[in-house]
Scaffold this active site. Structure first.
Site: not given
Length: 145
Positions: A69, A79, A82, A84
């Site tokens: 990343r 990317r 990811d 979250d």
């Protein structure tokens, strides 16, 4: 090994996170992206941890970095991975680094469908039940794979 499997392996290898459950996997088109990107592969992981929310976020950043990343200046740029932090129980937080629940959780089919798979009666603090929130994103293309 797929990237998703490698991330799960890294979560399991962490001394601070214990992977409890993983949702089915979904494919979606990118949303709000500055350039053409490939479809996204999405899933939700439920983890157990003793860490505070910002500590969890740091742990996830380490895993993202391990998988290439690169944090660019453009928001939502391409990317490799990811991760979250969506929810931490019923915890609500708004800091310089983190907002909980995730501020766009209620707008994203790629979040709500996997959450529903894991916990259809889940209540998102300040937003409502996942099952109800799904009605607002039915127009977004999503494919379970």
């Amino acid at each position: 090994m797929s990237l998703l499997e490698a991330v799960k392996k890294d979560i399991n290898a962490s001394k601070n996170l214990v992977l409890q459950r993983t949702s089915p996997v979904y494919r979606t088109q990118p949303i709000d992206v500055p350039d053409h990107q490939n479809d996204y592969i999405n899933a939700v992981f439920e983890v157990e941890t003793y860490l505070e929310p910002e500590g969890i976020l740091k742990e996830l950043a380490v895993i993202e970095d391990r998988h290439g990343r690169v944090r660019g200046k453009l928001r939502n740029s391409a990317r490799t991975v990811d991760l979250d932090l969506l929810l931490v129980g019923n915890y609500s937080l708004h800091s310089k680094f983190l907002t909980l629940p995730h501020p766009r959780i209620h707008q994203r089919a790629f979040v709500l469908f996997p959450l529903y798979d894991l916990s259809p009666d889940l209540e998102v603090p300040g937003q409502g039940r996942v099952q109800t929130l799904l009605e607002n994103v039915r127009d977004q293309e999503i494919e379970r794979i």
